[in-house]
Scaffold this motif. Structure first.
Motif, PDB file in Angstrom:
ATOM      1  N   TRP A   1       0.836  -1.195   0.000  1.00 30.31           N
ATOM      2  CA  TRP A   1       0.000   0.000   0.000  1.00 30.31           C
ATOM      3  C   TRP A   1       0.877   1.252   0.000  1.00 30.31           C
ATOM      4  O   TRP A   1       0.627   2.203  -0.737  1.00 30.31           O
ATOM      5  N   ALA A   2       1.922   1.255   0.833  1.00 33.35           N
ATOM      6  CA  ALA A   2       2.803   2.418   0.945  1.00 33.35           C
ATOM      7  C   ALA A   2       3.568   2.661  -0.353  1.00 33.35           C
ATOM      8  O   ALA A   2       3.750   3.809  -0.781  1.00 33.35           O
TER       9      ALA A   2
ATOM     10  N   ALA B   1       1.212   4.190  -2.829  1.00 32.64           N
ATOM     11  CA  ALA B   1       0.948   5.581  -2.447  1.00 32.64           C
ATOM     12  C   ALA B   1       2.095   6.490  -2.866  1.00 32.64           C
ATOM     13  O   ALA B   1       1.871   7.559  -3.456  1.00 32.64           O
TER      14      ALA B   1
ATOM     15  N   ALA C   1       2.259  10.244  -2.155  1.00 36.92           N
ATOM     16  CA  ALA C   1       1.793  10.315  -0.768  1.00 36.92           C
ATOM     17  C   ALA C   1       2.572   9.319   0.093  1.00 36.92           C
ATOM     18  O   ALA C   1       3.093   8.324  -0.406  1.00 36.92           O
ATOM     19  N   GLU C   2       2.622   9.606   1.372  1.00 37.64           N
ATOM     20  CA  GLU C   2       3.202   8.682   2.345  1.00 37.64           C
ATOM     21  C   GLU C   2       2.046   8.016   3.088  1.00 37.64           C
ATOM     22  O   GLU C   2       1.085   8.687   3.468  1.00 37.64           O
ATOM     23  N   LEU C   3       2.133   6.710   3.278  1.00 38.71           N
ATOM     24  CA  LEU C   3       1.061   5.947   3.917  1.00 38.71           C
ATOM     25  C   LEU C   3       1.664   5.024   4.967  1.00 38.71           C
ATOM     26  O   LEU C   3       2.691   4.391   4.722  1.00 38.71           O
TER      27      LEU C   3
ATOM     28  N   VAL D   1      -2.194   9.008   6.107  1.00 39.84           N
ATOM     29  CA  VAL D   1      -1.754   9.352   4.757  1.00 39.84           C
ATOM     30  C   VAL D   1      -1.433  10.837   4.719  1.00 39.84           C
ATOM     31  O   VAL D   1      -2.127  11.648   5.333  1.00 39.84           O
TER      32      VAL D   1
ATOM     33  N   PRO E   1       0.025  14.263   8.354  1.00 41.14           N
ATOM     34  CA  PRO E   1      -0.853  13.140   8.023  1.00 41.14           C
ATOM     35  C   PRO E   1      -2.291  13.359   8.487  1.00 41.14           C
ATOM     36  O   PRO E   1      -2.547  14.051   9.466  1.00 41.14           O
TER      37      PRO E   1
ATOM     38  N   ALA F   1      -8.099  13.126   2.155  1.00 43.94           N
ATOM     39  CA  ALA F   1      -7.449  11.885   2.586  1.00 43.94           C
ATOM     40  C   ALA F   1      -8.280  10.642   2.291  1.00 43.94           C
ATOM     41  O   ALA F   1      -7.726   9.652   1.796  1.00 43.94           O
TER      42      ALA F   1
ATOM     43  N   THR G   1      -7.944   9.892  -1.337  1.00 43.15           N
ATOM     44  CA  THR G   1      -6.571   9.469  -1.625  1.00 43.15           C
ATOM     45  C   THR G   1      -6.393   7.991  -1.285  1.00 43.15           C
ATOM     46  O   THR G   1      -5.864   7.223  -2.093  1.00 43.15           O
ATOM     47  N   VAL G   2      -6.849   7.584  -0.105  1.00 44.02           N
ATOM     48  CA  VAL G   2      -6.720   6.176   0.291  1.00 44.02           C
ATOM     49  C   VAL G   2      -7.576   5.292  -0.616  1.00 44.02           C
ATOM     50  O   VAL G   2      -7.141   4.210  -1.029  1.00 44.02           O
TER      51      VAL G   2
END
Length: 176
Positions: free
Chosen positions: A38-39, A42, A48-50, A73, A80, A137, A140-141
């Protein structure tokens, strides 16, 4: 929510009404949550940072029937925001399935009817976010999960359905 030693939710999970979250329909039946995957998605594809708040492990290879996780995120350099992600087998999510079917009808199918027919698991990103200032957010997720899970997205309160491209277009219109 309570979590066990593997990071799995203890207790019953019910998805929210379809109007309260971004719903995704995955062809994979498992509830595996892989932070590194997932990260990576992202970072590479969404800038993005997850990070998962509840770390997950699958010691025997098994996955839970239902699960949830809080996800932090952030856009590059930003603070975040936290969102809640829930997942259940699709047969336990009739409202999500109905919303997806309505979305498919609204766009005239366009291949999403085939994706809906193959769907086995519902995922949902709660709207609004749990914490933080970025109201984008949850979308985004949802976009990240659509890419990872190869899952179409049903937005809250709309009769439509779209894939990763549609999610990216919405993010772009939102200034990301």
């Amino acid at each position: 929510m309570e979590f066990d030693d593997n990071g799995w939710v203890s207790g019953r999970i019910e998805l929210l009404p379809a109007s309260h979250g971004w719903s995704l329909l995955s062809p994979e039946p498992e509830a595996r949550i892989e932070e590194h995957r997932w990260a990576h998605q992202a970072r590479v594809f969404f800038g993005a940072e997850l990070a998962l708040v509840q770390k997950k492990s699958y010691p025997s290879g098994a996955t839970p029937m239902v699960d949830a996780v809080e996800v932090d995120v952030a856009r590059a350099g930003g603070a975040p925001s936290r969102v809640l992600v829930l997942t259940v087998p699709l047969d336990r999510a009739p409202e999500v399935r109905a919303a997806a079917a309505a979305g498919v009808r609204a766009i005239g199918g366009r291949g999403f009817d085939a994706l809906l027919a193959r769907a086995r698991r519902a995922w949902q990103v709660r709207e609004p976010q749990v914490a933080g200032d970025d109201a984008r957010a949850p979308l985004t997720v949802a976009a990240i999960l659509a890419a990872v899970l190869l899952a179409p997205v049903v937005p809250p309160g709309e009769a439509t359905i779209f894939g990763v491209k549609g999610a990216r277009e919405r993010l772009s219109r939102a200034g990301l």
